[in-house]
Each structure stands twice: as C-alpha cells, then as structure tokens.
Design an enzyme around this catalytic site. Sequence first.
Site, PDB file in Angstrom:
ATOM      1  N   ARG A 197       0.772  -1.239   0.000  1.00 29.07           N
ATOM      2  CA  ARG A 197       0.000   0.000   0.000  1.00 29.07           C
ATOM      3  C   ARG A 197       0.806   1.294   0.000  1.00 29.07           C
ATOM      4  NH1 ARG A 197      -3.446  -1.927   5.104  1.00 29.07           N
ATOM      5  NH2 ARG A 197      -1.301  -2.326   5.751  1.00 29.07           N
TER       6      ARG A 197
ATOM      7  N   ASP B 101      -1.440 -13.311   1.725  1.00 27.58           N
ATOM      8  CA  ASP B 101      -2.205 -12.904   2.901  1.00 27.58           C
ATOM      9  C   ASP B 101      -2.339 -14.084   3.848  1.00 27.58           C
ATOM     10  OD1 ASP B 101      -4.977 -12.459   4.446  1.00 27.58           O
ATOM     11  OD2 ASP B 101      -4.142 -10.510   3.875  1.00 27.58           O
TER      12      ASP B 101
ATOM     13  N   TYR C  73      -8.857 -15.449  13.381  1.00 31.23           N
ATOM     14  CA  TYR C  73      -9.759 -14.971  12.322  1.00 31.23           C
ATOM     15  C   TYR C  73     -10.926 -15.940  12.115  1.00 31.23           C
ATOM     16  CZ  TYR C  73      -6.553 -11.255  10.892  1.00 31.23           C
ATOM     17  OH  TYR C  73      -5.767 -10.130  10.866  1.00 31.23           O
TER      18      TYR C  73
END
Length: 350
Positions: free
Chosen positions: A34, A79, A158
Amino acid sequence: MGEQHDLSDSAFLKAVRGEPVPHTPVWFMRQAGRSLPEYLALREGVGMLESCMNAELVTEITLQPVRRYGVDAAIFFSDIVLPLKAVGVDLDIKPGIGPVVAEPVRTIADVEAIPDLTPDHVPFITEAVRTLVSELAGTNGGTPLIGFAGAPFTVASYLVEGGPSKEHARTKALMFGAPDVWDALMRKIAGISAAFLEVQVAAGASAIQLFDSWAGALTPADYARFVMPHSAAVLSRMGELGVPRIHFGVGTSNLLTLMGEAGADVVGVDWRTPLAEGIARVGGRAVQGNLDPTLVFAPTDVMTARAAEIIEAGRAAHGHVFNLGHGVIPSTDPDQLARLTDFVQSYPLG
C-alpha cells in the site's frame, strides 16, 4: 524442487546463519503493497484475495520493492488467510476491515469441514515462486525470497472471531472452554500453514517467515500450552526442509524466548522491545528488527540515528537482519524507506 540459484553468499542468508556479513542486511515487513504508487496502480479494481491468486500480479508486486529499494530479501506477497480461501473456506477481505469469515468455527464438525491444503489447491503459488526465484537471481547480484505464512494462533483467531478482533475474546473462550475443539483447529491450521510453506520452498524460496501477528494477546503460560506446540509443528517441518526460519509476532516481548524455542532460527523483535533486551531473550539465535515504523515519518537524520542505534545493538546478536518492528505503514513515503535502506546497507561494520 524449483530451479535453485546459489544465494548462500547473500548478506541476508549469512546473517540468518550467524555468519559474518558484508553489511547488515535489510528488508521490510509489508515492503510490497500500500505504500507504493506502482502497487496501487496495479491493484486498481482488483480485490486483495484475487490479486494473491494471480501468479503474474504476485510476482510483480513482490518484485516492486526489490527494484525500488534494493533490499536484501524479497517477501512473498500473500495474505494470512489465503490458504483458507484456497481450500474453500467462505471468506473475503473487506477493504477497511480485513478478513471476514462467513461461518465462524465453533465445533469439531466445523473444524473437520475444512479440507487439508495440497499443492493442487495453490498452483498459482508454485508458478509465482518459480518465476520470482528466476527473476530475483538477476537483481542486486541475487536476492533471496522469503516464504510467507500465518501462524496457527493468528489464523485461528480470524476463523473463530469471524474477522479481526482486539480482545480475541471468542478465541480465548474456545481455547479455555473447549480445548479439544481448539486442539483440533490448531492441528488443522498448522497442517495448512506448513503445506503452504512447503509449496513455496519446493518452488525455490530460500527462507520462511511465520507471522503470529496476534500471539501478543497471550500470557507465556497459555502460549506455551495452547499455541507453541502447533507453531513448533510448522517450524519443525520447515527445519526438515533445511530452510532458515523467522518467527515474528506483535507485542510479544514476554514470549520471545518461547517463540525462539518453538523452532526459530531468527526471532523477529517488534518495536516495543529494545533490541538488546530481545537479543538477551532469544538465547543465541539471530534477531530481526526493530525500528519503530513511525520513525520513517521523522526527519531523515532522526530516523538514521535511531537506525544506527539498532545496528549497533544488533552486533551483540548471533546474527542481525535489520527490519522495522512491524509492517510498513500505508502512508509511508517510499523515498524515506529508500534512504533508510541505503543508510543500513552502507553503515560500516568494521
């Protein structure tokens, strides 16, 4: 095995083996992504998981910071939840939120419904790593590729929470209240993480990093009982493949000794722990870190003065790989990271 290039003389691999280095090697967690305009241009209109499953995109994104900064290692762009997606778990990465799981894990049946990962689930990983290893051989005299995977606790969190969490309350409730379900889930994820890394190593990755981002939520006793055996299982399988193993978590000052003992060759130290203290805790292992990621927003001379302190502290370690003490912040100025890279690589060790 993938096409192997001899990178054993690279500063990064020398440091992780504890051998003398020509300069302190440097790479940055989240160096790809990013903060780079070329990344944002490439990702326009492409979802995160979609980009992680496209070998051409993964290759280009992984190479971008190597070209821009001349860092001493590339980190495979992926990821933490990608292997779950690859085996068929219903999840997505929502912009501004993170990974969201449609049906959180609660029971043994939920765990048993998750398939084990095989290389056939991730052909795009094999393709991307092979291409990368070949391309990286021609950069900066040869740049090693670090394989990537999430550690069992972080991935489990998660799955159990259904998304990102600050308290990890549901995760701990399952861990303490249903230890049999917890054990089954951790075994399942350890197998998936190890298989995901094995695919990368088979295709030519030179080292691996196991990211236990949320392990800092645990006490040492709970980590040792409920988590460490499963991270150790992943790291042990990597040890059998003969690749150096880096183990990193956030806010893990009280766990550094255990994270090393889990089977790491290099222990990542986050920015909250002075590197000298981290070195003392990891018991003769190499260390990685640990400049505060916000220091790249400071004036250059302030940033480089802090970097110099960290390089000097790192001399006491079995080996030292310079890194930030967490990932690159998205609003980071890439030019400042370039200055930091140049500073670390040209810092005299004589």
